[in-house]
Design a protein around this motif. Sequence first.
Motif, mmCIF file in Angstrom:
data_model
loop_
_atom_site.group_PDB
_atom_site.id
_atom_site.type_symbol
_atom_site.label_atom_id
_atom_site.label_comp_id
_atom_site.label_asym_id
_atom_site.label_seq_id
_atom_site.Cartn_x
_atom_site.Cartn_y
_atom_site.Cartn_z
ATOM 1 N N GLU A 3 0.851 -1.188 0.000
ATOM 2 C CA GLU A 3 0.000 0.000 0.000
ATOM 3 C C GLU A 3 0.887 1.238 0.000
ATOM 4 O O GLU A 3 1.851 1.324 0.758
ATOM 5 N N THR A 4 0.570 2.187 -0.854
ATOM 6 C CA THR A 4 1.347 3.420 -0.941
ATOM 7 C C THR A 4 0.424 4.629 -0.890
ATOM 8 O O THR A 4 -0.761 4.539 -1.207
ATOM 9 N N LEU A 5 0.999 5.752 -0.487
ATOM 10 C CA LEU A 5 0.328 7.047 -0.548
ATOM 11 C C LEU A 5 1.240 7.997 -1.312
ATOM 12 O O LEU A 5 2.449 8.043 -1.048
ATOM 13 N N ALA A 6 0.699 8.728 -2.239
ATOM 14 C CA ALA A 6 1.436 9.757 -2.972
ATOM 15 C C ALA A 6 0.859 11.100 -2.541
ATOM 16 O O ALA A 6 -0.260 11.448 -2.922
ATOM 17 N N LEU A 7 1.596 11.822 -1.704
ATOM 18 C CA LEU A 7 1.117 13.080 -1.140
ATOM 19 C C LEU A 7 1.531 14.248 -2.014
ATOM 20 O O LEU A 7 2.699 14.392 -2.352
ATOM 21 N N ARG A 8 0.580 15.086 -2.353
ATOM 22 C CA ARG A 8 0.832 16.266 -3.180
ATOM 23 C C ARG A 8 0.661 17.524 -2.348
ATOM 24 O O ARG A 8 -0.038 17.537 -1.347
ATOM 25 N N HIS A 9 1.242 18.588 -2.794
ATOM 26 C CA HIS A 9 1.171 19.886 -2.130
ATOM 27 C C HIS A 9 -0.276 20.334 -1.946
ATOM 28 O O HIS A 9 -1.074 20.273 -2.876
ATOM 29 N N GLY A 19 -7.193 8.538 10.774
ATOM 30 C CA GLY A 19 -6.195 9.596 10.713
ATOM 31 C C GLY A 19 -6.141 10.270 9.356
ATOM 32 O O GLY A 19 -6.698 9.793 8.371
ATOM 33 N N ARG A 20 -5.468 11.413 9.350
ATOM 34 C CA ARG A 20 -5.224 12.156 8.115
ATOM 35 C C ARG A 20 -3.773 12.628 8.131
ATOM 36 O O ARG A 20 -3.186 12.815 9.185
ATOM 37 N N VAL A 21 -3.204 12.834 6.958
ATOM 38 C CA VAL A 21 -1.822 13.277 6.832
ATOM 39 C C VAL A 21 -1.731 14.308 5.717
ATOM 40 O O VAL A 21 -2.455 14.234 4.726
ATOM 41 N N ALA A 22 -0.840 15.290 5.914
ATOM 42 C CA ALA A 22 -0.583 16.306 4.890
ATOM 43 C C ALA A 22 0.872 16.754 4.993
ATOM 44 O O ALA A 22 1.472 16.717 6.072
ATOM 45 N N VAL A 23 1.433 17.163 3.875
ATOM 46 C CA VAL A 23 2.783 17.731 3.845
ATOM 47 C C VAL A 23 2.680 19.195 4.241
ATOM 48 O O VAL A 23 1.876 19.945 3.685
ATOM 49 N N THR A 24 3.501 19.611 5.214
ATOM 50 C CA THR A 24 3.510 21.014 5.617
ATOM 51 C C THR A 24 4.760 21.746 5.144
ATOM 52 O O THR A 24 4.767 22.973 5.069
ATOM 53 N N PHE A 25 5.843 20.999 4.834
ATOM 54 C CA PHE A 25 7.074 21.639 4.379
ATOM 55 C C PHE A 25 7.935 20.616 3.661
ATOM 56 O O PHE A 25 8.020 19.465 4.068
ATOM 57 N N SER A 37 14.366 16.925 3.239
ATOM 58 C CA SER A 37 13.518 16.470 4.349
ATOM 59 C C SER A 37 12.103 16.959 4.094
ATOM 60 O O SER A 37 11.877 17.923 3.367
ATOM 61 N N VAL A 38 11.160 16.241 4.702
ATOM 62 C CA VAL A 38 9.753 16.589 4.569
ATOM 63 C C VAL A 38 9.146 16.653 5.957
ATOM 64 O O VAL A 38 9.494 15.858 6.829
ATOM 65 N N GLU A 39 8.287 17.629 6.174
ATOM 66 C CA GLU A 39 7.545 17.729 7.424
ATOM 67 C C GLU A 39 6.095 17.371 7.126
ATOM 68 O O GLU A 39 5.489 17.915 6.203
ATOM 69 N N LEU A 40 5.567 16.422 7.925
ATOM 70 C CA LEU A 40 4.181 15.995 7.794
ATOM 71 C C LEU A 40 3.426 16.393 9.045
ATOM 72 O O LEU A 40 4.000 16.437 10.136
ATOM 73 N N VAL A 41 2.138 16.679 8.901
ATOM 74 C CA VAL A 41 1.248 16.819 10.047
ATOM 75 C C VAL A 41 0.306 15.625 9.998
ATOM 76 O O VAL A 41 -0.227 15.283 8.949
ATOM 77 N N LEU A 42 0.178 14.966 11.155
ATOM 78 C CA LEU A 42 -0.682 13.796 11.315
ATOM 79 C C LEU A 42 -1.817 14.194 12.238
ATOM 80 O O LEU A 42 -1.581 14.711 13.331
ATOM 81 N N TYR A 80 5.784 18.862 -6.343
ATOM 82 C CA TYR A 80 6.417 17.683 -5.756
ATOM 83 C C TYR A 80 5.379 16.634 -5.345
ATOM 84 O O TYR A 80 4.212 16.931 -5.143
ATOM 85 N N THR A 81 5.856 15.394 -5.220
ATOM 86 C CA THR A 81 5.056 14.282 -4.711
ATOM 87 C C THR A 81 5.895 13.539 -3.685
ATOM 88 O O THR A 81 7.031 13.157 -3.970
ATOM 89 N N VAL A 82 5.337 13.343 -2.489
ATOM 90 C CA VAL A 82 5.988 12.620 -1.405
ATOM 91 C C VAL A 82 5.378 11.215 -1.366
ATOM 92 O O VAL A 82 4.159 11.075 -1.311
ATOM 93 N N HIS A 83 6.228 10.184 -1.407
ATOM 94 C CA HIS A 83 5.751 8.804 -1.465
ATOM 95 C C HIS A 83 5.961 8.102 -0.127
ATOM 96 O O HIS A 83 7.081 8.016 0.366
ATOM 97 N N LEU A 84 4.851 7.607 0.441
ATOM 98 C CA LEU A 84 4.885 6.805 1.657
ATOM 99 C C LEU A 84 4.490 5.382 1.308
ATOM 100 O O LEU A 84 3.593 5.167 0.491
#
Length: 99
Positions: A3-9, A19-25, A37-42, A80-84
């Motif tokens: 399972e993957t998540l591709a997080l976009r701006h 839960g929810r997740v978003a990229v903050t920086f 580095s990436v900062e996430l808010v959970l 950008y896209t952050v991959h989890l």
Amino acid sequence: MEETLALRHGMIYDVGDDGRVAVTFLSNPDLDGQPVSVELVLVDGDDAERGVTLHVGDRFEYGGESWRLSGIDEVGTYDYTVHLVKEEASLGGSSTVDR
């Protein structure tokens, strides 16, 4: 298949049961000379927030699930896209974030 998540701006994504997740920086190595580095808010179901800062390969646990930052595309751009990637096994006591 993993399972993957591709997080976009600017987007918020569901993770775990409630839960929810978003990229903050997202850092820019071309500007600061440091590894990206990436900062996430959970955010949990009660709207309690936790922040986590990750580098590629770092793992964290959230909502009873283990996740790994597998990569970041288009670093240094707005698109950008952050991959989890969801990990199979729990991290136990070595987690970065645990709610």
